[in-house]
Design a protein around this motif. Structure first.
Motif, short mmCIF file in Angstrom:
data_model
loop_
_atom_site.label_atom_id
_atom_site.label_comp_id
_atom_site.label_asym_id
_atom_site.label_seq_id
_atom_site.Cartn_x
_atom_site.Cartn_y
_atom_site.Cartn_z
N UNK A 167 0.82 -1.14 -0.13
CA UNK A 167 0.01 -0.09 -0.13
C UNK A 167 0.91 1.23 0.17
N UNK A 168 0.53 2.27 -0.83
CA UNK A 168 1.20 3.45 -0.84
C UNK A 168 0.57 4.74 -0.73
N UNK A 169 0.84 5.53 0.08
CA UNK A 169 0.01 6.78 0.33
C UNK A 169 -1.24 6.61 0.89
N UNK A 170 -1.53 5.40 1.55
CA UNK A 170 -3.17 5.23 1.95
C UNK A 170 -3.35 5.75 3.50
N UNK A 171 -3.38 7.23 3.32
CA UNK A 171 -3.49 7.86 4.77
C UNK A 171 -4.75 7.40 5.53
N UNK A 172 -5.93 7.51 4.90
CA UNK A 172 -7.14 7.12 5.46
C UNK A 172 -7.00 5.66 6.04
N UNK A 173 -6.52 4.86 5.24
CA UNK A 173 -6.61 3.32 5.84
C UNK A 173 -5.77 3.05 7.02
N UNK A 174 -4.80 4.06 7.31
CA UNK A 174 -4.00 3.91 8.23
C UNK A 174 -4.88 4.38 9.63
N UNK A 175 -5.83 5.32 9.63
CA UNK A 175 -6.40 5.59 10.63
C UNK A 175 -7.12 4.85 11.50
N UNK A 176 -7.87 3.68 11.06
CA UNK A 176 -8.58 2.71 11.61
C UNK A 176 -7.94 1.97 12.66
N UNK A 177 -6.58 1.36 11.93
CA UNK A 177 -5.92 0.55 12.84
C UNK A 177 -5.24 1.32 14.17
N UNK A 178 -4.75 2.38 13.59
CA UNK A 178 -4.33 3.48 14.73
C UNK A 178 -5.33 3.80 15.76
N UNK A 179 -6.27 4.23 15.36
CA UNK A 179 -7.43 4.50 16.43
C UNK A 179 -7.63 3.35 17.31
N UNK A 180 -7.74 2.05 16.68
CA UNK A 180 -8.06 0.98 17.51
C UNK A 180 -7.10 0.69 18.54
N UNK A 181 -5.79 0.61 18.03
CA UNK A 181 -4.76 0.62 18.85
C UNK A 181 -4.52 1.48 19.98
N UNK A 182 -4.92 2.75 19.67
CA UNK A 182 -5.01 3.70 20.93
C UNK A 182 -6.02 3.70 21.56
N UNK A 183 -7.40 3.09 21.25
CA UNK A 183 -8.46 3.03 22.30
C UNK A 183 -7.89 1.73 23.18
N UNK A 184 -7.37 0.60 22.76
CA UNK A 184 -6.98 -0.31 23.43
C UNK A 184 -6.10 -0.03 24.65
N UNK A 185 -4.91 0.71 24.05
CA UNK A 185 -4.08 1.37 24.90
C UNK A 185 -4.75 1.98 26.17
N UNK A 186 -5.78 2.87 25.96
CA UNK A 186 -6.44 3.68 26.82
C UNK A 186 -7.00 2.58 27.83
N UNK A 187 -7.61 1.61 27.67
CA UNK A 187 -8.22 0.75 28.62
C UNK A 187 -6.85 0.14 29.58
N UNK A 188 -5.84 -0.22 28.92
CA UNK A 188 -4.57 -0.64 29.74
C UNK A 188 -4.10 0.63 30.70
N UNK A 189 -4.40 1.96 29.93
CA UNK A 189 -3.68 2.80 30.94
C UNK A 189 -4.58 3.37 32.02
N UNK A 190 -5.89 3.12 31.82
CA UNK A 190 -6.86 3.21 32.74
C UNK A 190 -6.61 2.58 33.82
N UNK A 191 -6.37 1.33 33.68
CA UNK A 191 -6.24 0.43 34.98
C UNK A 191 -4.69 0.69 35.57
N UNK A 192 -3.84 1.11 34.60
CA UNK A 192 -2.60 1.29 35.38
C UNK A 192 -2.74 2.64 36.39
N UNK A 193 -3.53 3.65 35.76
CA UNK A 193 -3.98 4.76 36.48
C UNK A 193 -4.62 4.52 38.12
N UNK A 194 -5.51 3.56 37.83
CA UNK A 194 -6.33 3.13 38.94
C UNK A 194 -5.36 2.51 39.82
N UNK A 195 -4.45 1.67 39.43
CA UNK A 195 -3.58 1.09 40.28
C UNK A 195 -2.81 1.87 41.00
#
Lengths: 214, 189
Positions: A167-195
């Motif tokens: 894939x070349x120059x697919x900026x839009x196609x990048x956003x979905x995996x990036x957002x899902x990764x970030x949302x998953x990270x937020x869940x882990x981070x929330x637990x770490x903050x609570x701890x």
């Protein structure tokens, strides 16, 4: 890229209170945009450079690194003015922005993020009446500053992975995996903050919901 | 707010910042370049919802204000909060909030069409409704002139609203974040 722009050197500028430095930066910003005289603006740029190199003893390399991202923008602005208005207006606009960017770079390089965040916490203190907790505002700002390089790095990794698959120059196609990764990270981070007790002290409403009292 | 919500807010503020690293497209004759950053405004609203989306943009502006050069084109500091284009900055948290609100209202039957409605109203109408009067005020021009000047951004904004809607629908399918209060049995029947 990194946002760790603080340069640890012992200097009077480093020791100055963060609030004072921010107030001076604000004043300079307002002043530069009110003044239309080229000699004054050039003088301001020289003064800021002297403060940066002599008083704050910042290495030239650190300053150049911070100013570098603005170069293309300044170049476009200068060309735009040369075409549309005249060289004087263009030089004025570019010098003014360069002075301001350099001054902001000095504040950033001489002030620890914690000190700047403390100023913001102080500024939001009046919002306590609306239930805003200054300490958590500071926490969120510090987290954001830390996450910018992290997310840029993840975006780069996804781009490389997609390029490896052709894939070349697919900026839009990048956003979905990036957002899902970030949302998953937020869940882990929330637990770490609570701890680490970021959720304490609990508000009365949460306590009724079964959270332990502080 | 729960700690997880704080994490969502901080992470999306950072995403808006990273979108600012995408080089802006300057439009001749207009002092505001076309940037990918409003794409972040739309995404924050339509992925996180009203409250967290709005707070994410407020956080982003706070981080810019403390001097991080995260606005597209490497701009930052307090200088960007005055001047002709400042109104657009102020509109971002409100725009994200409105997009989030519309997304939450249509969440159960959320699809590309509803996503487009939310992003067109919140991401374009709200931003222009706040940005244009500011430009008129700071740039000392008439409302009509300011509105005409901003017309150049409409095509870019339409593209961004479309892109944000496609991504929002895909993210909802993969990892929905907005939680609605449980539907009452009577309403479910």
């Amino acid at each position: 890229m990194t946002l760790a722009l603080y340069v640890p050197v012992a200097s009077p500028v480093h020791r100055a209170p963060a609030g004072l430095k921010l107030a001076l930066l604000t004043g300079l910003g307002a002043g530069l945009f009110l003044i239309e005289r080229l000699d004054v603006v050039v003088g301001a740029l020289v003064a800021v450079a002297v403060v940066a190199l002599a008083a704050a003893r910042l290495p030239l390399r650190a300053l150049v690194a911070q100013v570098r991202p603005v170069w293309p923008w300044l170049a476009v602005l200068l060309v735009f003015h040369l075409v549309v208005t005249d060289w004087r207006t263009g030089t004025l606009a570019v010098t003014r922005l360069l002075a301001l960017v350099l001054a902001a770079a000095v504040v950033t390089a001489t002030t620890r993020v914690t000190a700047l965040v403390a100023v913001v916490e102080w500024l939001v203190r009046p919002l306590g009446v609306f239930g805003v907790r200054p300490a958590r505002v500071g926490l969120v700002i510090a987290m954001t500053l830390r996450f910018v390089p992290l997310i840029a790095e993840r975006a780069q990794r996804i781009r490389e992975a997609q390029a490896a698959r052709g894939a070349t120059g697919m900026r839009l196609g990048m956003l979905v995996p990036l957002l899902v990764q970030v949302l998953r990270l937020a869940a882990t981070l929330g637990e770490a903050l609570d701890a680490r007790g970021a959720d304490a002290p609990v508000s009365p409403r949460d306590r009724r919901a079964g959270a332990p009292a502080p | 707010m729960k700690s997880k919500d704080l994490a969502y807010v901080a992470l999306f503020a950072a995403i808006v910042a990273v979108l600012g690293l995408v080089p802006p497209v300057p439009v001749p004759g207009i002092p505001v370049p076309i940037t990918a950053q409003t794409l972040g405004v739309m995404l924050a609203g339509s992925v996180l919802g009203a409250r967290r989306g709005g707070l994410a943009l407020l956080t982003f502006l706070a981080v810019v204000a403390v001097g991080a050069p995260l606005l597209s084109g490497g701009r930052g500091g307090l200088a960007v909060f005055v001047g002709p284009s400042a109104g657009y900055l102020y509109s971002w948290p409100i725009a994200a909030f409105v997009i989030g609100l519309l997304t939450q209202l249509t969440w159960r039957r959320f699809n590309l069409a509803w996503a487009l409605v939310a992003n067109l109203i919140g991401g374009i109408a709200v931003i222009y409704a706040i940005g244009i009067p500011f430009t008129a005020l700071f740039g000392d021009v008439s409302l009509t002139a300011a509105a005409t000047g901003s017309l150049a951004f409409i095509p870019g904004d339409l593209v961004k609203a479309g892109a944000a809607s496609v991504v929002a629908v895909a993210v909802r399918r993969a990892y929905p974040v907005i939680e609605l209060p449980a539907r009452r049995p009577a309403a479910a029947g």
